[in-house]
Design a protein around this motif. Sequence first.
Motif, PDB file in Angstrom:
ATOM      1  N   ALA A  77       0.625  -0.782  -0.153  1.00  0.00           N
ATOM      2  CA  ALA A  77       0.014   0.023   0.128  1.00  0.00           C
ATOM      3  C   ALA A  77       0.566   1.622   0.366  1.00  0.00           C
ATOM      4  O   ALA A  77       0.835   2.098  -0.226  1.00  0.00           O
ATOM      5  N   ALA A  78       2.196   1.760  -0.135  1.00  0.00           N
ATOM      6  CA  ALA A  78       2.607   2.344   0.617  1.00  0.00           C
ATOM      7  C   ALA A  78       3.583   2.880  -0.821  1.00  0.00           C
ATOM      8  O   ALA A  78       4.721   3.603  -0.756  1.00  0.00           O
ATOM      9  N   ALA A  84      -3.635  10.154  -3.497  1.00  0.00           N
ATOM     10  CA  ALA A  84      -4.880  10.192  -3.259  1.00  0.00           C
ATOM     11  C   ALA A  84      -5.845   9.200  -3.060  1.00  0.00           C
ATOM     12  O   ALA A  84      -7.103   8.692  -2.573  1.00  0.00           O
ATOM     13  N   THR A  85      -5.302   7.779  -4.081  1.00  0.00           N
ATOM     14  CA  THR A  85      -6.286   6.578  -4.013  1.00  0.00           C
ATOM     15  C   THR A  85      -5.969   6.059  -2.490  1.00  0.00           C
ATOM     16  O   THR A  85      -5.296   5.882  -1.896  1.00  0.00           O
ATOM     17  N   ALA A  86      -6.983   5.534  -2.072  1.00  0.00           N
ATOM     18  CA  ALA A  86      -7.790   5.432  -1.533  1.00  0.00           C
ATOM     19  C   ALA A  86      -6.691   3.334  -1.714  1.00  0.00           C
ATOM     20  O   ALA A  86      -6.726   3.062  -1.970  1.00  0.00           O
ATOM     21  N   ALA A  87      -6.101   3.913   0.406  1.00  0.00           N
ATOM     22  CA  ALA A  87      -5.343   1.952   0.629  1.00  0.00           C
ATOM     23  C   ALA A  87      -5.921   1.460  -0.099  1.00  0.00           C
ATOM     24  O   ALA A  87      -5.372   0.149  -0.162  1.00  0.00           O
ATOM     25  N   GLU A  88      -7.131   0.557   1.012  1.00  0.00           N
ATOM     26  CA  GLU A  88      -7.552   0.043   0.205  1.00  0.00           C
ATOM     27  C   GLU A  88      -7.853  -0.131  -0.657  1.00  0.00           C
ATOM     28  O   GLU A  88      -8.231  -1.929  -1.192  1.00  0.00           O
ATOM     29  N   SER A  89      -8.441   0.408  -1.600  1.00  0.00           N
ATOM     30  CA  SER A  89      -8.045   0.239  -3.049  1.00  0.00           C
ATOM     31  C   SER A  89      -6.967   0.147  -3.407  1.00  0.00           C
ATOM     32  O   SER A  89      -6.782  -0.996  -5.310  1.00  0.00           O
ATOM     33  N   PRO A 225       1.147   5.455 -14.664  1.00  0.00           N
ATOM     34  CA  PRO A 225       0.615   6.166 -13.656  1.00  0.00           C
ATOM     35  C   PRO A 225      -0.968   5.380 -12.852  1.00  0.00           C
ATOM     36  O   PRO A 225      -1.717   5.313 -13.730  1.00  0.00           O
ATOM     37  N   LEU A 226      -1.223   6.091 -12.239  1.00  0.00           N
ATOM     38  CA  LEU A 226      -2.549   5.831 -11.489  1.00  0.00           C
ATOM     39  C   LEU A 226      -3.390   6.721 -11.735  1.00  0.00           C
ATOM     40  O   LEU A 226      -4.858   6.536 -12.418  1.00  0.00           O
TER      41      LEU A 226
END
Length: 461
Positions: A77-78, A84-89, A225-226
Amino acid sequence: MVSFDGRAPGTPVETWEADPRLLALPPLDGAVDPATVSRLVVLAAHPDDETLGAGGLIADAAARGLSVTVVVVTDGAASHPGSATAAESLVATRAEEARVAVGLLGHDVELVRWAVPDGAVREARAEITERLRPLLPGPGGVLVAPWRGDGHRDHRVLGEIAAELVDEAGASAPRLLQYPIWLWHWGSPEHPDVPWASMRLSPLDAAAEAAKRSALAAYASQRRPLSAAPADAAVLHPVFERHFARGREVFVVDDHGTSSPPAAATEATFDRTHARRADPWRVTTRWYERRKRALTIASLPRERYGRVLEVGCSIGVLTGDLAPAADRLLALDVSSVAVQAARERLANLPHVTVEQADAAVDYPAGAFDLVVLSEVGYYLGPDAFGRLVDSIVDGLADDGDVVACHWLQPEGDFRQSAGDVHARLGADPRLHRVSHHVEDDFVLDVFSRDPRSVAQRTGLR
């Protein structure tokens, strides 16, 4: 500077390939030979490490019918700090990418995911060790882990855990291979930390190379890129990624299974640190450092000591502050460069002796009234530090004191945390904690054989 930002290009492949030693490395023999190997277990600190470092080996083993297990320790997750992408996602995305990638390396490859928080391998060290122990392949097996010298903390600690378990297994131990990843980025052929003598080359056949390329392509979150936001940029720079698509893999062979670097390696590391800068940690100029030293001196329970030992004196700045409180002061450091600088700094103090020594290996004889450990304990692994603590307490005067001060923030080359260091000192039943000072950035403890407070010692109560 060692960098762990894969968005920067790092050292190009061409720089490495220009050195004839790379392609002349001895071959990695027998790692996936079904006639001699029973099982392959590959450890990855983060989703995609297994593919980057050992994807070809995994594909080759699976194609040969070997039992293969891939253990991905963290949730990844890091990978995009500040996104800004949610960690859960992101966790869900990376888990799915790992599932697809490992499946592309081999249909029957078992994937084990533990979802330890990314960046917290050191904090979860005990948990990871216990969960990994039953998965360890036995004799005839091969354990593949990140290279302990890779620099990245998660990679280093996971590599250390693997080596410690191999040591523990003794005659029943599997073969241990380690794969570098970040070495190709921050290193260069002439870098003193490149383990040329222990490196082995594993060429990939066409099928294994194709499987690795397909598996790496599955990690879209790392390669593209996200979003358009700067924090969502691709994690793997194309120049860096080329290191893992060159038709071969390199492994560091650890046939001896030593879980701690030898003293000579530690000496060389600190020699380089002190040779690069006269004051590596700016202890003479930073107010933070001057204030911390003043607090260290103020914490001493006694105004005067007979025989004092400082372990890890560096260039001797704290040594000079301790000198007025000592009849005799012995300062030790593993670095010959640091020792020479300390001797020059303290030349006008005849009661101070500076020697090059590793106190964890060769502890000085005789009793000490005070032992000072400032910013040194976490460079030792738990076993080595435990031996040092035993030596300190065994050689401590009946009313002797131990002062320990350590930085609380994580660093790439620490082998344990400041909390681990101070907890080990506090766990010795022969020592009493007589003072405890903690701030966001450092902890300062005084332990003593004498449980009395300073007021009691001086007759105030």
